[in-house]
Structures are given as structure tokens and as C-alpha cells.
Design a protein around this motif. Structure first.
Motif, mmCIF file in Angstrom:
data_model
loop_
_atom_site.group_PDB
_atom_site.id
_atom_site.type_symbol
_atom_site.label_atom_id
_atom_site.label_comp_id
_atom_site.label_asym_id
_atom_site.label_seq_id
_atom_site.Cartn_x
_atom_site.Cartn_y
_atom_site.Cartn_z
ATOM 1 N N SER A 153 1.412 8.779 -4.597
ATOM 2 C CA SER A 153 0.580 8.268 -5.690
ATOM 3 C C SER A 153 1.385 7.427 -6.670
ATOM 4 O O SER A 153 1.217 7.538 -7.876
ATOM 5 C CB SER A 153 -0.081 9.439 -6.435
ATOM 6 O OG SER A 153 0.909 10.355 -6.916
ATOM 7 N N THR B 167 -2.129 1.783 -12.788
ATOM 8 C CA THR B 167 -1.223 2.212 -11.726
ATOM 9 C C THR B 167 -1.592 1.696 -10.344
ATOM 10 O O THR B 167 -0.827 1.860 -9.408
ATOM 11 C CB THR B 167 -1.168 3.747 -11.666
ATOM 12 O OG1 THR B 167 -2.496 4.254 -11.454
ATOM 13 C CG2 THR B 167 -0.599 4.310 -12.954
ATOM 14 N N ASP B 168 -2.750 1.090 -10.178
ATOM 15 C CA ASP B 168 -3.106 0.553 -8.872
ATOM 16 C C ASP B 168 -3.866 -0.757 -9.035
ATOM 17 O O ASP B 168 -4.806 -0.836 -9.821
ATOM 18 C CB ASP B 168 -3.945 1.552 -8.076
ATOM 19 C CG ASP B 168 -5.246 1.905 -8.769
ATOM 20 O OD1 ASP B 168 -5.183 2.290 -9.952
ATOM 21 O OD2 ASP B 168 -6.322 1.790 -8.136
ATOM 22 N N THR C 19 0.825 -1.202 0.000
ATOM 23 C CA THR C 19 0.000 0.000 0.000
ATOM 24 C C THR C 19 0.858 1.250 0.000
ATOM 25 O O THR C 19 1.875 1.307 0.696
ATOM 26 C CB THR C 19 -0.921 0.007 1.225
ATOM 27 O OG1 THR C 19 -1.679 -1.211 1.247
ATOM 28 C CG2 THR C 19 -1.868 1.188 1.202
ATOM 29 N N CYS C 20 0.450 2.263 -0.753
ATOM 30 C CA CYS C 20 1.168 3.536 -0.765
ATOM 31 C C CYS C 20 0.918 4.301 0.535
ATOM 32 O O CYS C 20 -0.172 4.243 1.112
ATOM 33 C CB CYS C 20 0.730 4.399 -1.942
ATOM 34 S SG CYS C 20 1.349 3.850 -3.539
ATOM 35 N N PRO D 293 2.598 3.867 -8.554
ATOM 36 C CA PRO D 293 1.927 2.617 -8.937
ATOM 37 C C PRO D 293 2.120 1.574 -7.838
ATOM 38 O O PRO D 293 3.182 1.517 -7.213
ATOM 39 C CB PRO D 293 2.650 2.208 -10.224
ATOM 40 C CG PRO D 293 3.327 3.445 -10.716
ATOM 41 C CD PRO D 293 3.662 4.248 -9.508
ATOM 42 N N PHE D 294 1.103 0.743 -7.615
ATOM 43 C CA PHE D 294 1.241 -0.258 -6.560
ATOM 44 C C PHE D 294 0.406 -1.493 -6.863
ATOM 45 O O PHE D 294 -0.571 -1.448 -7.619
ATOM 46 C CB PHE D 294 0.830 0.316 -5.199
ATOM 47 C CG PHE D 294 -0.647 0.583 -5.052
ATOM 48 C CD1 PHE D 294 -1.508 -0.415 -4.595
ATOM 49 C CD2 PHE D 294 -1.178 1.816 -5.376
ATOM 50 C CE1 PHE D 294 -2.871 -0.179 -4.460
ATOM 51 C CE2 PHE D 294 -2.539 2.068 -5.250
ATOM 52 C CZ PHE D 294 -3.391 1.070 -4.786
#
Length: 359
Positions: free
Chosen positions: A177, A336-337, A171-172, A179-180
């Protein structure tokens, strides 16, 4: 890097020169400890190799930096090497089994696609020292993409501000912000609270470290959200990151007349601590207190009663993480997520609270 059968010093020098030519170290070489560990040679052999490279004009020594690639070699560097960097604050030997599983699958994807996965460990309690180490690491290594695993505070924001291609394994942090790819731990917390409420529990709690990662803070928030929606006040049992702190906290809480009848234990290793404390107090699972934990480390299969827990598919996690990392490595636009939902595995550690149990 692999050494040949020539003299170790010459072989080490050749291996380092090859990595420089590939573009892995365009400016600064890693320190002696990292190089000798990677090459599997002694410090004295490594120094022979570095002396040879200095004599050949490939590297030079600069105060404050160590061994630096000579300018004539830097300007002739080949395109960036096909390497991905995995950066984490601890060694592989300290990771939980479920983390090692996805890393193993991820490495297989790297090999199949022609990439080499390089693992970097930055171990320091000092934020200022970590910042210096990160700067040096980025000087020394030009990976196509970095994978940030178990990111300590400040790391993600640093990479974001520098614009370094990277993906977060997890998790970021708030305000980041990047990518994760992460497991949906908020959904896990919501589901766990729902399970306990469905069994009739009204005094529920979650065991949480005082400075836990964003991923587990999301789990705690989801758990509290469901409880409060039902007009309850779930308890958050905050502890230091060691078994002694958990033991002292539970010893006090479980002796209270208002003790919880069910606890979510996000860290499966602390589940063992909880079981030990309950046993010392003569409390039975689940007759006196119900327990749930998260990702199923192998040792959970040896506990009785079998713990209710959550699981995920490490192969799927690694596949999604590699797809995102590879897209960033080649400059391709990608999602990106990515959130992956864990699966609940029913055990025998969950029952109705004592007041509702049938005698």
C-alpha cells in the motif's frame, strides 16, 4: 559530483568529502565501481582519494562493509541532502523510450526545485543477493525520498516494512500500500477488448509474459474481464521474456484452425516480433488478423500498416510523480495513489475479422 582542476586524486577526495558533509552517505560509502563511475575517474585514482580521506580520519575501512564514515564525522552530519533516489533493476540504456521520457521530465522538476536525482541500478537474478544489495544501498544513501521503478518482486514490500519514504512509479504489488503514480492499464485492457469486440471479433487473445509486472497483469485482467462478460473465452498467450519464445508460441497458435483473429500485444517491442511471424506465415494485417499494442514507442511510426496503440503524456506523469515525491520528502501529506488514463491512437492495424470483411 564535479571534479575541479586540481590533481584528480585530491579532487575526487574533496568531492567525496563534500557529499559526506551534505549527509548523502552518513554511514557507508558506495563501492568502488559506483564511486569511480560517478566521479568518472579510474579505480587507481579513486583509491588515492580514499587513502587520503583515511589519512585525514574522515573514513575508515571495516571488513564486510568497505569504507565507512568515521564516527566524528557522522555525528556532525548536516541535515539530509536534497537528493531523491531512483531505484530500478536495469540501466537507463535498457529502458524503453517512453520510460526515458518521463525520467527526463522528472529530472527537470528535481533540478528546478533544487533536488539532485541519483539513479541506482540493482542488477541481480538472485532474490537473496538483491536483498543484501538493497540493505547496503539504504545504508549508503539517505535520500529524502526513493522512487521505485520497474520494481522486482519483494522490493516494494521491503521498503514498506522499513518505513522508508518512497513512491512507486507504476502499480503496487499485491498486498503493498505504498504511494504510487501509475498508468491505468486495467482501463487500457478494457478499452482494447471493447474495440476488438465492436469490430466483430470473437476469437481474441492477449500476449503476456509468464511473470509480468503488476501493471501489465492488470491490463490482462481488464482484457479478460470484458471478453468474459460477453460470454467469450479470450486466450492468454503466455511466453518467456524473449523474442524466440514469442516466435515459437505464435508459430504454433497461428497455424491452428482456431487461431485468434485479433491480438493485443502490450509490449511494443514484441509487436515487431509478431509482425515478423505473421509475415513468415503469409498472414496480412489487418486483412487476416488485427493487432493492437500499447505505449507508442517512436519506431511504431515507421511500421505499415500503422499500429493502433495507446499513448500517455510523459510530462504529466513526471509532474504528478514529482509532486508526490516532493511531498514525502518534506513530510507533507499528499494523495497516495494517482491513476492516469492512456489515450487511444487509431491506426490501420484493426479491422473486422475475415469472415465479416466485405470482399
Amino acid at each position: 559530483m564535479r571534479l575541479t582542476r586540481e590533481s584528480l586524486g585530491q579532487s575526487a577526495a574533496a568531492a567525496i568529502a563534500a557529499e559526506i558533509a551534505r549527509g548523502r552517505w552518513p554511514r557507508v560509502l558506495p563501492g568502488e565501481l559506483q564511486l569511480s563511475t560517478e566521479l568518472q575517474v579510474s579505480r587507481s585514482t579513486l583509491r588515492q582519494a580514499l587513502a587520503q580521506l583515511r589519512a585525514e580520519g574522515m573514513i575508515k575501512t571495516v571488513n564486510g562493509y568497505g569504507s565507512v564514515v568515521a564516527r566524528k564525522d557522522r555525528t556532525a552530519v548536516a541535515p539530509p541532502s536534497r537528493t531523491l533516489g531512483l531505484l530500478q533493476p536495469t540501466g537507463l540504456d535498457q529502458l524503453k523510450p517512453y520510460q526515458l521520457l518521463w525520467i527526463d521530465h522528472f529530472r527537470s522538476h528535481c533540478t528546478a526545485a533544487g533536488y539532485e536525482l541519483i539513479v541506482h541500478e540493482v542488477r541481480s537474478e538472485s532474490a537473496s543477493k538483491r536483498a543484501r544489495l538493497y540493505g547496503r544501498l539504504l545504508e549508503q544513501n539517505q535520500h529524502r525520498c526513493w522512487i521505485l521503478n520497474l520494481s522486482p518482486a519483494g522490493l516494494q514490500s521491503r521498503f514498506q516494512s522499513l518505513g522508508v519514504p518512497c513512491v512507486v512509479a507504476g502499480t503496487c504489488d499485491e498486498g503493498v500500500s505504498l504511494p504510487f503514480v501509475a498508468l491505468d492499464n486495467r482501463a487500457l485492457g478494457i478499452h482494447a477488448a471493447g474495440l476488438l469486440l465492436a469490430k466483430g471479433h470473437r476469437k481474441i487473445a492477449v500476449l503476456a509474459e509468464k511473470h509480468q509486472t503488476a501493471a501489465w497483469e492488470n491490463c490482462t485482467r481488464g482484457f479478460l474481464e470484458v471478453g468474459r462478460q460477453q460470454g467469450l473465452d479470450p486466450e492468454v498467450l503466455r511466453h518467456e521474456p524473449n523474442a524466440e519464445s514469442v516466435g515459437r508460441l505464435l508459430g504454433r497458435v497461428l497455424r491452428s484452425a482456431q487461431r485468434p483473429t485479433a491480438i493485443l500485444v502490450p509490449n511494443p517491442f514484441y509487436y515487431l516480433t509478431v509482425v515478423s511471424v505473421l509475415g513468415s506465415l503469409g498472414l496480412r494485417i489487418p486483412a487476416d488478423i488485427s493487432l493492437l499494442t500499447t505505449y507508442g514507442d517512436p519506431f511504431l511510426g515507421y511500421l505499415l500498416p500503422s499500429p493502433g496503440h495507446y499513448d500517455y503524456r510523459p510530462a504529466a506523469y513526471a509532474r504528478r510523480l514529482f509532486a508526490l515525491a516532493e511531498a514525502l520528502a518534506v513530510g507533507r501529506t499528499a494523495r497516495t495513489d494517482v491513476l492516469l488514463e492512456p489515450t487511444y491512437i487509431a491506426g490501420k492495424s484493426l479491422a473486422a475479422p475475415p469472415s465479416l470483411s466485405i470482399a
